[in-house]
Motif scaffolding. Structure first.
Motif, short mmCIF file in Angstrom:
data_model
loop_
_atom_site.label_atom_id
_atom_site.label_comp_id
_atom_site.label_asym_id
_atom_site.label_seq_id
_atom_site.Cartn_x
_atom_site.Cartn_y
_atom_site.Cartn_z
N GLU A 1 -3.73 -11.76 1.76
CA GLU A 1 -3.55 -10.44 1.73
C GLU A 1 -4.81 -9.61 1.08
O GLU A 1 -5.06 -8.56 1.43
CB GLU A 1 -2.34 -10.30 1.06
CG GLU A 1 -1.06 -10.70 1.82
CD GLU A 1 0.39 -10.31 1.25
OE1 GLU A 1 0.24 -10.28 -0.06
OE2 GLU A 1 1.48 -10.65 1.86
N LYS B 1 -0.12 -2.27 12.28
CA LYS B 1 0.15 -3.55 11.65
C LYS B 1 1.01 -3.33 10.33
O LYS B 1 1.86 -4.37 10.20
CB LYS B 1 -1.33 -3.88 10.96
CG LYS B 1 -1.25 -5.25 10.15
CD LYS B 1 -2.57 -5.56 9.90
CE LYS B 1 -2.41 -6.88 8.85
NZ LYS B 1 -4.09 -6.92 7.97
N ASN B 2 1.03 -2.13 9.78
CA ASN B 2 1.81 -1.75 8.49
C ASN B 2 1.89 -0.46 8.31
O ASN B 2 0.89 0.18 8.26
CB ASN B 2 1.23 -2.53 7.27
CG ASN B 2 1.98 -2.52 5.98
OD1 ASN B 2 2.64 -1.46 5.81
ND2 ASN B 2 2.05 -3.57 5.23
N SER C 1 2.52 1.50 5.95
CA SER C 1 1.66 1.98 4.58
C SER C 1 0.58 2.38 5.09
O SER C 1 -0.28 3.18 4.35
CB SER C 1 1.99 0.84 3.56
OG SER C 1 1.29 -0.02 3.94
#
Length: 300
Positions: free
Chosen positions: A98, A138-139, A141
């Motif tokens: 990550e 993907k995300n 956020s």
């Protein structure tokens, strides 16, 4: 020379500008990050009985296939028999992956930012836009990241491009950026941007109209923006015309209809629709020599 454009071109295809972008600018990938089964970077690495590490979903599938086919339970890498299907999360490896991904995405986003300039080659702009889409998908956020790095106004500027491909990809990228994010919608709708999007509804290319109405549909979900959309001269008339057009594709007609439903949240829009419907108004609305003939006989 006239620019060619295939309306069947799939903007979201994994052909894929974003992954070319990643391959070109990414930091080296460590072998430990790659799942032996999927050959992809792991998102949820787990370690099995013999110490081998795999992507959770991939090794679970392998274990299930062994059971369903009544095969011996073996490690797919060593082919040695296993006594258990126990899996332990590899938290340290997951955190390392990550952190590595975040560093790479920061570098790639900086490169994308530099490519979001009208003076850049078309291929670079398209690649940058697709990477922004990739990040947002993907995300969720990452949509905050796009907002906080002030990329939205830069993306909007790409609508001024002389390239139809860039304009269509920009409309699609903006839709992805604002989807389910009210703050991004507010920023996207600043200034004269909504009027600019509405103008695309009357463009000659059907793909531009399709992408524009899809973006307006997302914006119209926010009540404060439904008034702004409805206040653009001709916006409601054009949308009504699209819903009754036999030349538009099904998706465009559906999104235009849903956009009108959202606009009904605003009293001024409802009044405008009712007045137009009551008068049976017929008019020609268009920009740049291209228009729709709209007959309003009955409104909801």
């Amino acid at each position: 020379m006239a620019e060619s454009w295939d309306d069947s071109h799939e903007l979201g295809s994994q052909s894929d500008d974003s992954f070319q972008f990643e391959r070109q600018y990414i930091e080296p990938i460590y072998d430990a990050f790659i799942c032996p089964l999927t050959k992809q970077i792991m998102k949820d690495p787990v370690t099995i009985e013999n110490g081998q590490t795999f992507e959770r979903g991939a090794i679970e599938k392998w274990f299930n296939e062994c059971k369903e086919n009544k095969r011996k339970l073996v490690c797919p890498l060593t082919l040695k028999e296993l006594k258990t299907t126990d899996m332990n999360p590899s938290i340290a490896l997951r955190n390392t992956i990550e952190e590595w991904s975040a560093r790479n995405e920061a570098v790639q986003l900086d490169v994308a930012r530099k490519s979001l300039n009208i003076g850049c080659p078309e291929t670079d702009i398209l690649r940058a836009l697709r990477f922004v889409q990739h990040l947002c998908q993907k995300n969720h956020s990452n949509k905050h990241l796009i907002r906080n790095t002030e990329l939205i106004p830069m993306i909007v500027d790409m609508l001024k491009s002389s390239s139809r491909r860039v304009r269509c990809r920009t409309l699609d990228t903006l839709r992805v950026v604002v989807e389910d994010d009210d703050d991004n919608k507010e920023i996207m709708a600043e200034g004269d941007n909504v009027r600019t999007i509405v103008k695309f509804l009357s463009h000659e290319q059907s793909k531009e109209r399709e992408e524009a109405v899809s973006l307006l549909y997302e914006l119209s979900k926010l009540e404060s923006l439904s008034d702004k959309i409805g206040s653009v001269n001709g916006a409601i008339l054009i949308l009504v015309g699209m819903t009754s057009s036999k030349s538009e594709n099904v998706l465009t007609v559906e999104k235009a209809d849903k956009t009108l439903e959202n606009l009904e949240m605003n009293e001024n829009n409802v009044r405008q629709m009712a007045e137009n419907g009551k008068n049976g108004l017929e008019c020609l609305v268009g920009w740049g020599g291209f228009g729709f003939r709209i007959s309003l006989v009955k409104m909801k």
